[in-house]
Design an enzyme around this catalytic site. Sequence first.
Site, PDB file in Angstrom:
ATOM      1  N   SER A  89     136.872 -41.555  19.797  1.00  0.00           N
ATOM      2  CA  SER A  89     137.614 -40.857  18.948  1.00  0.00           C
ATOM      3  C   SER A  89     137.972 -39.390  19.258  1.00  0.00           C
ATOM      4  O   SER A  89     138.966 -38.677  18.598  1.00  0.00           O
ATOM      5  CB  SER A  89     137.460 -41.071  17.557  1.00  0.00           C
ATOM      6  OG  SER A  89     136.090 -40.484  17.317  1.00  0.00           O
ATOM      7  N   THR A 210     137.389 -38.859  14.728  1.00  0.00           N
ATOM      8  CA  THR A 210     137.798 -37.380  14.636  1.00  0.00           C
ATOM      9  C   THR A 210     136.602 -36.656  14.725  1.00  0.00           C
ATOM     10  O   THR A 210     135.557 -37.317  13.565  1.00  0.00           O
ATOM     11  CB  THR A 210     138.663 -37.162  13.776  1.00  0.00           C
ATOM     12  OG1 THR A 210     139.980 -37.548  14.057  1.00  0.00           O
ATOM     13  CG2 THR A 210     139.026 -35.323  13.627  1.00  0.00           C
ATOM     14  N   THR A 228     140.041 -34.195  18.032  1.00  0.00           N
ATOM     15  CA  THR A 228     140.319 -35.689  17.900  1.00  0.00           C
ATOM     16  C   THR A 228     141.123 -36.013  19.194  1.00  0.00           C
ATOM     17  O   THR A 228     142.111 -35.219  19.840  1.00  0.00           O
ATOM     18  CB  THR A 228     141.021 -35.965  16.654  1.00  0.00           C
ATOM     19  OG1 THR A 228     141.080 -37.550  16.581  1.00  0.00           O
ATOM     20  CG2 THR A 228     142.411 -35.508  16.602  1.00  0.00           C
ATOM     21  N   ARG A 238     152.927 -38.234  19.150  1.00  0.00           N
ATOM     22  CA  ARG A 238     152.368 -38.084  17.641  1.00  0.00           C
ATOM     23  C   ARG A 238     151.211 -37.041  17.739  1.00  0.00           C
ATOM     24  O   ARG A 238     150.357 -37.007  18.346  1.00  0.00           O
ATOM     25  CB  ARG A 238     151.936 -39.665  17.330  1.00  0.00           C
ATOM     26  CG  ARG A 238     151.431 -39.636  16.000  1.00  0.00           C
ATOM     27  CD  ARG A 238     149.879 -39.458  15.757  1.00  0.00           C
ATOM     28  NE  ARG A 238     149.350 -39.505  14.415  1.00  0.00           N
ATOM     29  CZ  ARG A 238     148.122 -39.545  14.070  1.00  0.00           C
ATOM     30  NH1 ARG A 238     147.251 -38.904  15.083  1.00  0.00           N
ATOM     31  NH2 ARG A 238     147.725 -39.512  12.792  1.00  0.00           N
ATOM     32  N   THR A 261     138.742 -36.196   8.215  1.00  0.00           N
ATOM     33  CA  THR A 261     139.048 -37.147   9.294  1.00  0.00           C
ATOM     34  C   THR A 261     139.742 -38.300   8.714  1.00  0.00           C
ATOM     35  O   THR A 261     139.633 -38.277   7.468  1.00  0.00           O
ATOM     36  CB  THR A 261     137.779 -37.548   9.823  1.00  0.00           C
ATOM     37  OG1 THR A 261     136.654 -38.219   8.864  1.00  0.00           O
ATOM     38  CG2 THR A 261     136.900 -36.143  10.558  1.00  0.00           C
ATOM     39  N   GLY A 262     140.017 -39.360   9.361  1.00  0.00           N
ATOM     40  CA  GLY A 262     140.705 -40.587   8.595  1.00  0.00           C
ATOM     41  C   GLY A 262     142.334 -40.308   9.090  1.00  0.00           C
ATOM     42  O   GLY A 262     142.525 -39.635  10.058  1.00  0.00           O
TER      43      GLY A 262
HETATM   44  N1  GLY Z   1     142.776 -37.509  11.596  1.00  0.00           N
HETATM   45  C1  GLY Z   1     142.934 -37.935  12.789  1.00  0.00           C
HETATM   46  C2  GLY Z   1     144.363 -38.376  13.200  1.00  0.00           C
HETATM   47  O1  GLY Z   1     144.855 -38.963  12.333  1.00  0.00           O
HETATM   48  O2  GLY Z   1     144.964 -37.934  14.206  1.00  0.00           O
END
Ligand code: GLY
Length: 358
Positions: A89, A210, A228, A238, A261-262
């Site tokens: 990640s 992340t 991340t 993105r 994170t998430g």
């Molecule tokens: N929180 C990491 C992402 O959505 O890229």
Amino acid sequence: MTADKELNRRTFVASLVAAGALPALGSRANAQNDNGGGAGGAGGPVVIASGNGIEAVREAMRQLRAGADPLDAAVAGVRIVEDDPNDMSVGLGGLPNEDGIVQLDASVMHGPTHRAGAIGALENIKNPAAVAREVARRTDHVMLVGAGALKFAKRMGFKEENLLTDAAREAWLEWKKQLTDHDDWLSEDEFDLPSKEKRSMREVMYHTGTIHLSVLAPNGDLAGTTTTSGLSWKLPGRVGDSPIIGAGLYTDNTIGSAGATGRGEAVIQVCGARTAVARMEMGDTPAQACLHVCKLIADRTSAPRLLNERGEPNFNVIMYAVRKDGLFGSAAIHPIRKFAVADAQGVRLERCASLYEK
Ligand code: GLY
């Protein structure tokens, strides 16, 4: 910030201390949030991170104790995870985008100077947090992305390398084999603001790891970083919340530091980290501030493709926060997480509070 504003902010925090809403620096707080989610309160040094950051908090604490600047300690901590090919990640070995290319995001904030740096969609450089620190130190900008970010990193002496490990490539090929509607393109019936009844058949089968890490130094200075490889199989270009100052990371040297994170899209839409710091300024404990952000996200999530059968978000967001006095906490939407801590009591994982207790 003007001297007046700075004074007002200090006065405001001092009045919270006087009113008992915040413990005085150096005092032991009645810290355990009744919904779990952290403790502390005895002043610095404190390092907190997402659950994949146990070695990162250990290293950051080691650096702090050796007298390092808090941001240098933070970046040294997350570097361990960025360098680890087994953490899929972050950094080397991170899961790639739709085209099989690893694109990394990161941000840093240095409390004492309030300087920030960020990198988005960076390819071929495994330590984006260190590159983000150079943006903060060496430029008058806050964020560089894509080809410009890579050019800058190379000018700063970072070496290009292939970040796609065999394991990550195999996972990507597996995803491509199964590819049906499990991508980030919305079908026509998913464009509009949907009603809650209109359930989506579109499962979210992505990975949103992340590492976030925040530091409170022994002298009370704060810093933070979030790094991340972002959402797996994302659309090329993105950029998630991690490099967005105020979303995946925010540090205010007079209040505290927070990160996320998430699912980054959800964090961006509520300015997650800035909101958490603002809540701490209003008197929330860190765990309460983190829970507030999780609830805000849940309350604002209405697209059926993002809800489970109980009407809850079908994704997770985990918030982390440390306050100027050393109190720390973490909360997630769903209760599957622990977070990493290093403080006077040692290095350990602690339970995150959660919005939906099981
Ligand atoms: N929180 C990491 C992402 O959505 O890229």
